[in-house]
Write an enzyme that holds these catalytic residues in place. Structure first.
Site, PDB file in Angstrom:
ATOM      1  CG  ASP A  61      -2.256   0.801   0.955  1.00  0.00           C
ATOM      2  OD1 ASP A  61      -3.272   0.152   1.516  1.00  0.00           O
ATOM      3  OD2 ASP A  61      -2.166   1.740   0.359  1.00  0.00           O
ATOM      4  CD  GLU A  97      -8.604   5.223  -1.337  1.00  0.00           C
ATOM      5  OE1 GLU A  97      -7.517   5.886  -0.991  1.00  0.00           O
ATOM      6  OE2 GLU A  97      -9.449   4.901  -0.713  1.00  0.00           O
ATOM      7  CG  HIS A 104      -8.818  -0.450   4.792  1.00  0.00           C
ATOM      8  ND1 HIS A 104      -8.713  -0.426   3.381  1.00  0.00           N
ATOM      9  CD2 HIS A 104      -8.343   0.784   5.219  1.00  0.00           C
ATOM     10  CE1 HIS A 104      -8.092   0.460   2.989  1.00  0.00           C
ATOM     11  NE2 HIS A 104      -7.893   1.275   4.029  1.00  0.00           N
ATOM     12  CG  ASP A 105     -11.086   3.069   4.031  1.00  0.00           C
ATOM     13  OD1 ASP A 105     -10.398   3.573   2.837  1.00  0.00           O
ATOM     14  OD2 ASP A 105     -10.484   3.058   4.967  1.00  0.00           O
ATOM     15  CG  ASP A 133      -3.970   6.115   0.956  1.00  0.00           C
ATOM     16  OD1 ASP A 133      -5.000   5.520   1.190  1.00  0.00           O
ATOM     17  OD2 ASP A 133      -3.624   7.320   1.497  1.00  0.00           O
TER      18      ASP A 133
HETATM   19  O1  TEU Z   1      -9.149   6.530   1.987  1.00  0.00           O
HETATM   20  C1  TEU Z   1      -9.251   7.349   1.271  1.00  0.00           C
HETATM   21  C2  TEU Z   1     -10.577   8.055   1.663  1.00  0.00           C
HETATM   22  O2  TEU Z   1     -11.313   8.612   0.526  1.00  0.00           O
HETATM   23  C3  TEU Z   1     -11.290   7.796   2.926  1.00  0.00           C
HETATM   24  O3  TEU Z   1     -11.364   9.020   3.595  1.00  0.00           O
HETATM   25  C4  TEU Z   1     -12.408   7.116   2.591  1.00  0.00           C
HETATM   26  O4  TEU Z   1     -13.219   7.773   1.501  1.00  0.00           O
HETATM   27  C5  TEU Z   1     -13.398   7.129   3.597  1.00  0.00           C
HETATM   28  O5  TEU Z   1     -12.605   6.659   4.699  1.00  0.00           O
HETATM   29  C6  TEU Z   1     -14.616   6.440   3.367  1.00  0.00           C
HETATM   30  O6  TEU Z   1     -15.488   6.217   4.697  1.00  0.00           O
HETATM   31  C7  TEU Z   1      -7.695   6.173   2.164  1.00  0.00           C
HETATM   32  C8  TEU Z   1      -7.390   4.981   2.869  1.00  0.00           C
HETATM   33  O7  TEU Z   1      -8.214   3.766   2.401  1.00  0.00           O
HETATM   34  C9  TEU Z   1      -8.077   5.227   4.345  1.00  0.00           C
HETATM   35  O8  TEU Z   1      -7.921   4.332   5.145  1.00  0.00           O
HETATM   36  C10 TEU Z   1      -7.430   6.400   5.106  1.00  0.00           C
HETATM   37  O9  TEU Z   1      -7.968   6.764   6.144  1.00  0.00           O
HETATM   38  C11 TEU Z   1      -7.075   7.593   3.943  1.00  0.00           C
HETATM   39  O10 TEU Z   1      -6.978   7.245   2.592  1.00  0.00           O
HETATM   40  C12 TEU Z   1      -6.169   8.621   4.388  1.00  0.00           C
HETATM   41  O11 TEU Z   1      -4.771   7.848   4.032  1.00  0.00           O
END
Ligand code: TEU
Ligand code: CA
Length: 554
Positions: A99, A251, A327-328, A200
């Site tokens: 990542d 992403e 994970h989000d 990311d």
């Molecule tokens: O997430 C990017 C992002 O847009 C997040 O804010 C996501 O849309 C949101 O959490 C949805 O609920 C990436 C990573 O996947 C996330 O875990 C990190 O917190 C974020 O970037 C910052 O690095």
């Protein structure tokens, strides 16, 4: 016709190491825990493992705040542990995708420690510093984790930009030294033999000229798809990626299919694929000020329309990354399926089939193959996620936009912690995840939902996913066939066909708990072969609750 690449035929399994397997009883998953379960991942039939960030980090955002890109997070183990994981994975024919988090670093990264020392420091321009405007923040951008996206630094009397937490200062990608430093980090890992990167929020790295205010505060101010983002990705590809046979997935929040074709077009020389978010925003709150915090159920016709658009717009031009979970995002069986005991397994399998028989590389998030459900925590103190906790305090305490009860209900549906509860391995204490105290509570349903039970149950979600992964190897049509949505207005059934050579695939999914008459006179299909279905097939001519059927017609 597009040339074929290994990453188009691959299935990716996403491991969130913090919640995967603890092997030293500190309650936190670690790299040796991943190594311990490589056999499980191989058995599932995945080809690539995407590891969420494992680099040194103070864990303000669970590793997405990196303090040293070339050291392993102490909670996860040592570089020797990583080398062993990589070697064993490769020996088993599994690839490892890291990542890459380079839109921002931790504020504890040496670059930022230097940058904030003084305005003439060599690293000052590694970050985005601006003078106050009328004694306030330079613009009205809000952080994704609440509050202003600007933090005032008294020492040098300027603000620095952080689209995420205060401890995640944004890097200044307009500075060629930043780009070259990132390319060196990428070479370090690629020369160790890693097989690719998930990048990311990579479409946020180029900020709009002059950092203008956003029109409405509720508008996503994430500076997505900025003026130089394609220049920087082409430079990255030319300088680094083109010298290795690697898989990349960006992403890209807010990216449209047009953006995606620019990022991942077969002739773009930027990235291989991107994670789009359009299908993840369909059940957001009706009030944009509240955003993702919602208990709305997605409308099937909306979901079909968006996912089908991504299939047909990219067809022949670019490549889809197919996902329901990560994970989000909350657990898909709770969000788009039905996690009641009676329907959890059948709807989890239906959701898996609906996604995996589309065109693109499928991503399986740890636990999805078990039909793991949302955690449904009852109290705020059970949550750990910075995004969830900040949102609660901003929306309930500061802005009084929602009541505490309403927000707790929204969190039960939308918090990222729903996906981060420990992997459920067996019926032993803490689901076999740890013999210590788990960093985040284990879902209370682990005695019913765990890998040990699933592996031995031929009708489990696990064995359904395993079979789908086998079918993918057997039938080129699954990977390379094109896609046609059938009956877009049907709000109960999602049916589509794939076409390749002289074959057709027919995929039919009932997204409701109502039995529907087979909407499509299948009996007219003479030479059909059922590849997979989530009910024991008895030639039933109706579609039972959450039933899916996949037919090969040739
Ligand atoms: O997430 C990017 C992002 O847009 C997040 O804010 C996501 O849309 C949101 O959490 C949805 O609920 C990436 C990573 O996947 C996330 O875990 C990190 O917190 C974020 O970037 C910052 O690095
Ligand atoms: Ca541990």
């Amino acid at each position: 016709f597009m040339e074929k690449h290994w990453w188009q035929e691959a299935v990716v399994y996403q491991v969130y190491p913090r919640s995967f397997q603890d092997t030293n009883n500190d309650g936190i998953g670690d790299l040796n825990g991943v190594t311990q379960h490589l056999t499980y991942i191989k058995k599932l039939g995945a080809d690539v493992i995407w590891l969420n960030p494992i680099y040194q980090s103070p864990n303000d955002d669970n590793g997405y705040d990196i303090a040293d890109y070339q050291k392993i997070m102490k909670e996860f183990g040592s570089m020797a542990d990583f080398d062993r994981l990589l070697t064993q994975a490769h020996q088993m024919g599994l690839k490892i995708m890291m990542d890459l988090v380079v839109n921002h670093t931790s504020d504890e990264h040496q670059w930022f420690v230097e940058s904030r020392k003084d305005r003439s420091n060599a690293y000052r321009d590694y970050y985005i510093w601006r003078d106050p405007k009328n004694d306030e923040a330079p613009n009205n951008w809000q952080s994704a984790f609440g509050g202003s996206a600007w933090q005032y630094d008294k020492k040098t009397e300027q603000y620095y930009l952080h689209l995420f937490s205060k401890k995640q200062p944004d890097l200044n990608w307009d500075n060629p030294n930043v780009r070259h430093s990132v390319f060196d980090i990428m070479r370090f890992w690629l020369d160790k033999g890693v097989d690719g990167f998930r990048m990311d929020v990579i479409n946020l790295i180029s900020k709009p000229e002059g950092l203008p205010d956003v029109k409405s505060a509720g508008q996503q101010n994430l500076a997505a798809n900025g003026p130089h983002v394609h220049d920087y990705l082409k430079e990255m590809n030319e300088a680094v990626l083109s010298h290795y046979d690697v898989m990349t997935v960006g992403e890209t929040p807010n990216a449209t299919t047009r953006d995606a074709i620019r990022y991942t077009g077969f002739d773009s020389h930027e990235l291989e694929m991107v994670f789009q978010f359009e299908h993840m925003g369909l059940d957001a709150n009706d009030n944009p000020e509240i955003g993702k915090w919602s208990t709305n159920r997605v409308k099937l016709t909306d979901l079909k329309q968006v996912m089908s658009k991504w299939q047909t717009d990219l067809e022949g031009k670019a490549w889809n990354a197919l996902y329901w979970n990560n994970h989000d995002q909350p657990r898909v069986v709770s969000r788009f399926g039905n996690d009641q005991a009676k329907y959890r397994v059948v709807s989890a399998k239906m959701l898996g089939a609906t996604l995996h028989f589309m065109q693109g590389t499928p991503y399986i998030y740890q636990g999805e193959e078990l039909g793991m459900t949302n955690a449904k925590f009852r109290t705020l103190d059970q949550y750990q996620d910075i995004e969830s906790l900040n949102a609660y305090h901003e929306l309930v305490d500061q802005k009084q936009l929602v009541s505490s009860q309403e927000m707790l209900n929204d969190l039960r549906h939308s918090s990222r912690d729903n996906a981060r509860t420990p992997m459920q391995w067996d019926e032993s204490e803490n689901a076999g995840f740890t013999q210590g105290t788990p960093w985040l509570a284990v879902n209370t349903n682990f005695k019913k939902i765990n890998a040990k039970q699933a592996i031995d149950d031929e009708n489990s979600v696990f064995n359904f996913y395993r079979k789908m992964n086998q079918l993918r190897r057997q039938y080129d049509i699954i990977v390379y066939g094109d896609y046609q949505l059938l009956d877009p207005d049907d709000d109960q059934v999602w049916a589509y066909t794939r076409h390749f050579g002289d074959q057709d695939l027919l995929v039919i999914s009932n997204f409701t708990q109502r039995t529907v008459q087979r909407w499509y006179e299948l009996s007219q299909q003479s030479n059909k072969v059922e590849l997979i279905g989530n009910y024991a097939d008895d030639q039933n001519e109706t579609l039972r609750p959450y039933e899916c059927k996949v037919y090969l017609i040739q």
